[in-house]
Design a protein around this motif. Sequence first.
Motif, PDB file in Angstrom:
ATOM      1  N   UNK A 150      46.853  39.973  28.066  1.00  0.00           N
ATOM      2  CA  UNK A 150      45.990  39.332  29.060  1.00  0.00           C
ATOM      3  C   UNK A 150      45.338  40.394  29.956  1.00  0.00           C
ATOM      4  N   UNK A 151      44.209  40.072  30.570  1.00  0.00           N
ATOM      5  CA  UNK A 151      43.563  41.023  31.481  1.00  0.00           C
ATOM      6  C   UNK A 151      44.477  41.346  32.670  1.00  0.00           C
ATOM      7  N   UNK A 152      44.481  42.602  33.065  1.00  0.00           N
ATOM      8  CA  UNK A 152      45.287  43.052  34.207  1.00  0.00           C
ATOM      9  C   UNK A 152      44.419  43.913  35.109  1.00  0.00           C
ATOM     10  N   UNK A 153      44.794  44.059  36.374  1.00  0.00           N
ATOM     11  CA  UNK A 153      44.020  44.929  37.272  1.00  0.00           C
ATOM     12  C   UNK A 153      44.029  46.378  36.778  1.00  0.00           C
ATOM     13  N   UNK A 154      43.001  47.106  37.134  1.00  0.00           N
ATOM     14  CA  UNK A 154      42.930  48.527  36.787  1.00  0.00           C
ATOM     15  C   UNK A 154      44.080  49.284  37.450  1.00  0.00           C
ATOM     16  N   UNK A 155      44.513  50.328  36.800  1.00  0.00           N
ATOM     17  CA  UNK A 155      45.563  51.202  37.339  1.00  0.00           C
ATOM     18  C   UNK A 155      44.963  51.998  38.504  1.00  0.00           C
ATOM     19  N   UNK A 156      45.621  51.939  39.672  1.00  0.00           N
ATOM     20  CA  UNK A 156      45.078  52.577  40.873  1.00  0.00           C
ATOM     21  C   UNK A 156      45.824  53.849  41.281  1.00  0.00           C
ATOM     22  N   UNK A 157      47.098  53.942  40.921  1.00  0.00           N
ATOM     23  CA  UNK A 157      47.924  55.071  41.346  1.00  0.00           C
ATOM     24  C   UNK A 157      48.648  55.666  40.138  1.00  0.00           C
ATOM     25  N   UNK A 158      49.009  56.936  40.211  1.00  0.00           N
ATOM     26  CA  UNK A 158      49.709  57.601  39.101  1.00  0.00           C
ATOM     27  C   UNK A 158      51.043  56.945  38.790  1.00  0.00           C
ATOM     28  N   UNK A 159      51.697  56.365  39.810  1.00  0.00           N
ATOM     29  CA  UNK A 159      53.027  55.782  39.617  1.00  0.00           C
ATOM     30  C   UNK A 159      52.981  54.363  39.067  1.00  0.00           C
TER      31      UNK A 159
END
Length: 192
Positions: A150-159
């Motif tokens: 399913x669609x998920x939010x973009x990755x914002x942080x390295x962790x």
Amino acid sequence: MADLILETRQPIAFDTITEGEATGRFVIVDGTLKTEGGMGLLWYEGQKFGDTTLRVVFKTINEQGNSGLYIRLPEAPKDPWYAVHNGYEVQIDAAADEWHSTGAIYSMSKVTLKNQRPAGKWNTMDVELRGQKTIVILNGKTVNEFTGDQPVPARKQWFEPVRGPRPDSGYIGLQNHNARDTVYFREVSVKK
């Protein structure tokens, strides 16, 4: 019937991995497993799990208690960050927002309901694995349904975890977040 896979008097088939020189670990206190120290991972090396229900019974000592159940780890982890980036973390954290709260698939699928009991009270979290579908039931109420594609939010942080689907079955583990976040576990079991 559920098979107990973590016996807190003697955690057979579990392996602890910490980050570098970190002191993250799990200790047995009064028949429960307690997180302690820095970032760490306690993972079950006995087998991979899929098409089953996992049960974790836990409590936090304050609202900021932070931990999680890792699922769908494709390979044996070599460090705690492998679980973060290559599995899914079913979050334990009462104080966080809906993307990072208890029952969320950390930063990928938010909870629809916050249902964690107050600090000091035991919580039961059932995690159903059905193919690519993950259903999280917290204290008897469904709080999250997630499918790996399913669609998920973009990755914002390295962790944050690497995006993308995970295998239908994989290893599982428990997270030790840091020294400030204490969580107790009294049961980790699987229903086949």
